[in-house]
Design a protein around this motif. Sequence first.
Motif, short mmCIF file in Angstrom:
data_model
loop_
_atom_site.label_atom_id
_atom_site.label_comp_id
_atom_site.label_asym_id
_atom_site.label_seq_id
_atom_site.Cartn_x
_atom_site.Cartn_y
_atom_site.Cartn_z
N PHE A 54 29.80 -5.31 5.93
CA PHE A 54 29.45 -3.92 6.18
C PHE A 54 28.16 -3.64 5.42
N VAL A 55 27.14 -3.16 6.14
CA VAL A 55 25.82 -2.99 5.54
C VAL A 55 25.40 -1.53 5.63
N ALA A 79 24.30 -13.19 3.20
CA ALA A 79 25.60 -13.73 3.60
C ALA A 79 25.87 -15.07 2.95
N ARG A 80 24.83 -15.85 2.71
CA ARG A 80 25.01 -17.15 2.06
C ARG A 80 25.57 -16.98 0.65
N LEU A 81 25.20 -15.90 -0.02
CA LEU A 81 25.73 -15.66 -1.37
C LEU A 81 27.24 -15.42 -1.32
N ILE A 122 29.22 -7.46 -3.54
CA ILE A 122 28.08 -6.68 -3.05
C ILE A 122 26.82 -7.50 -3.25
N CYS A 123 25.98 -7.54 -2.23
CA CYS A 123 24.68 -8.20 -2.34
C CYS A 123 23.59 -7.24 -1.90
N ALA A 124 22.41 -7.42 -2.47
CA ALA A 124 21.28 -6.58 -2.11
C ALA A 124 19.99 -7.38 -2.18
N PRO A 125 19.05 -7.07 -1.29
CA PRO A 125 17.75 -7.76 -1.32
C PRO A 125 16.81 -7.10 -2.31
N SER A 126 15.69 -7.74 -2.56
CA SER A 126 14.62 -7.06 -3.29
C SER A 126 14.06 -5.98 -2.39
N LEU A 184 22.65 -1.98 1.00
CA LEU A 184 23.78 -2.63 0.34
C LEU A 184 24.57 -3.41 1.38
N MET A 185 24.87 -4.66 1.08
CA MET A 185 25.70 -5.47 1.97
C MET A 185 27.01 -5.77 1.25
N PHE A 186 28.11 -5.34 1.86
CA PHE A 186 29.44 -5.48 1.27
C PHE A 186 30.25 -6.54 2.02
#
Length: 254
Positions: free
Chosen positions: A86-87, A104-106, A115-119, A170-172
């Motif tokens: 969910f982004v 997604a690779r993380l 939770i992942c986020a880009p620069s 934010l990517m959850f």
Amino acid sequence: MGSAASVGVTVSIVSHGQGKIVSALLSDLARVKPDAKVILTYNVSELEVDLPEVFAENAKIIWNENPKGFGANHNQAFQYCDEPYFVVVNPDIRLSDSPFEDLARLFSDDESCGICAPSVADPTGSIEDSARYFPTFGGLIKKVLLGEQGRYPVIQGTPTTVDWVGGMFLMFRADKFRAVNGFDEGYFLYYEDVDICARFWRRGWKVVYEPRARVTHDAQRASHKSIRYLRWHVSSMARYLLKHRSPMRFLFDY
């Protein structure tokens, strides 16, 4: 990098009378991630934007009868999420390349990543301070007296675990977002991102910043220009500090 089609995402976008920039974001998204499921929420009355044709069969449009806050809007959109990720994306984000595969690779590499986020770069290409340390009473005093901002140094090269990341992108992992019941709707517009990162960390789920993925953000910074927005900002800050740093935190639900 894997193909865009290999990552299943539901992307939530909320428009506040921002049709022009929403249209630009949708065009970017259609180019870099044409198989995304899009949930577009109109928070106020406005003209409907034309969806790119690739999203015609894979989009959900929500019209709010009354304006909702940041968290309430994205929680509402999450009801239609049936993808692994969910982004949450602000309308003023632009995408030159797809950040989804690197993020997604993380998740694939570490099950504890929540939770992942880009620069995040501004329109001139300068990297914004989207990764920060959690705010504290002491930190706020240092900010006022010494000008310390509570920011991580510019992170380069490899993924880094951080306290929290800004809510502009934010990517959850969707199952973990569901497990914490999404955003705390007691906030309105500010600190929802800080709060949900804190709640993920309390569950032992990491927040990871990936500098190799990048988006561009043309920040509006309304709290610097409007007393009303500044008031929302201050009240959200107080709610966060009471909830996470005070003996009174039992007043709030986790």
